[in-house]
Enzyme design. Structure first.
Site, PDB file in Angstrom:
ATOM      1  N   GLY A  89       0.814  -1.208   0.000  1.00 35.69           N
ATOM      2  CA  GLY A  89       0.000   0.000   0.000  1.00 35.69           C
ATOM      3  C   GLY A  89       0.851   1.262   0.000  1.00 35.69           C
ATOM      4  CG  LEU A  90       2.286   3.082   2.960  1.00 37.11           C
ATOM      5  CD1 LEU A  90       3.686   2.970   3.552  1.00 37.11           C
ATOM      6  CD2 LEU A  90       1.449   4.049   3.778  1.00 37.11           C
ATOM      7  CB  CYS A  91       0.744   3.510  -3.882  1.00 33.16           C
ATOM      8  SG  CYS A  91      -0.170   1.959  -3.820  1.00 33.16           S
ATOM      9  N   GLY A  92      -1.592   5.908  -2.281  1.00 29.35           N
ATOM     10  CA  GLY A  92      -2.822   6.643  -2.556  1.00 29.35           C
ATOM     11  C   GLY A  92      -3.978   5.725  -2.944  1.00 29.35           C
TER      12      GLY A  92
END
Length: 293
Positions: A89-92
């Site tokens: 994750g951590l990609c909007g």
């Protein structure tokens, strides 16, 4: 109201988070260049292969010797969806956009009375889709241990899809991924793999094609070319996803770093005001005590 110590600890915590997001942004930026070059290099090959496939398909027409992967089963009762997302994750909203696009397609098929089966490539898409369609997911491909996506990864998925088709598990196969446009733009895309559609190739590409003679024959070439084309299109989708993931992560971490900076400024201002108020209060108490004496 939080104490000065609480505010100081929170400022230190946000600063540590800001360092992490800034480092992740720099890492994503470094990976983005290589991923973008790989995705752009794969596009001409996959497009040209699709054009060659369309050219041969037009040449053979309705020949009975054409592989079933090209013509299909003649039905569209059962649909297989290959949903490609990122492993992390951590990609909007990168993963949620692909999953939402696939989910809307699943709902339309189910509303039309079709049978749907899903293969999830990537952990995040699996986590999102299993909340509503856990019973429809027949397989999950885990690429977390793969440092660099290679053709062999796509080829394994392609062989798995072809094996399911030969067993009669589905009639139509559609690939879902995100096409990389720019750092801030990734477009969720659906591409039909089986039956192979000649209509996916632009008229401009095929109109200029010459008339070819095939050796040994067109049907034999299609038997070898169609499975390879399926793997090539999956490979391109995986590369597009990697580039899109890095672009989305770079943008998301940049926003997170700026938001952390704004939060640090607000907390620092609040800390200074509270500290000044406390100092003023202590001075008043000292002066009041001195006057009382």
């Amino acid at each position: 109201m939080p104490s000065l110590k609480d505010l100081k600890n929170r400022i230190a915590s946000v600063k540590a988070t800001q360092k992490i997001t800034k480092a992740m942004k720099m890492v994503a930026a470094a990976k983005l260049r290589r991923a973008q070059e790989a995705a752009e290099a794969a596009r001409p090959y996959s497009q040209r292969m699709a054009a060659v496939l369309a050219n041969i398909a037009q040449a053979v027409g309705a020949d009975e010797s054409v592989p079933q992967l090209m013509t299909g089963t003649g039905r569209d009762d059962t649909h297989l969806l290959i949903v490609c997302t990122a492993e992390r994750g951590l990609c909007g909203g990168f993963n949620s956009q692909i999953a939402r696009f696939a989910r809307d397609h699943v709902r339309k098929l189910l509303a039309a009375g079709k049978t749907v089966k899903i293969i999830c490539v990537g952990k995040k898409g699996f986590d999102i889709l299993r909340r509503e369609f856990a019973s429809l997911i027949i397989d999950r491909v885990d690429l977390r241990e793969v440092k660099k996506i290679g053709f062999e990864n796509a080829d394994q998925i392609g062989h798995k899809v072809i094996a399911l088709f030969e067993k009669g598990e589905f009639d139509v196969c559609t690939l879902f991924y995100s096409e990389f446009k720019s750092v801030i733009s990734q477009v969720p895309t659906a591409q039909q793999l089986i039956p192979a559609s000649a209509g996916d190739v632009s008229v401009e590409t095929t109109a200029a094609s010459a008339i070819y003679e095939y050796e040994p024959d067109a049907a034999a070439i299609l038997t070898d070319l169609i499975p390879r084309n399926i793997s090539v299109q999956i490979f391109r989708a995986l590369l597009e996803n990697v580039a899109g993931e890095m672009g989305a992560k770079m943008s998301a971490m940049d926003s997170a770093t700026r938001n952390a900076g704004e939060m640090i400024n607000k907390l620092t201002l609040n800390y200074n005001r509270q500290r000044q108020a406390q100092i003023t209060k202590e001075l008043i108490e000292i002066i009041s005590g001195a006057e009382a004496l």
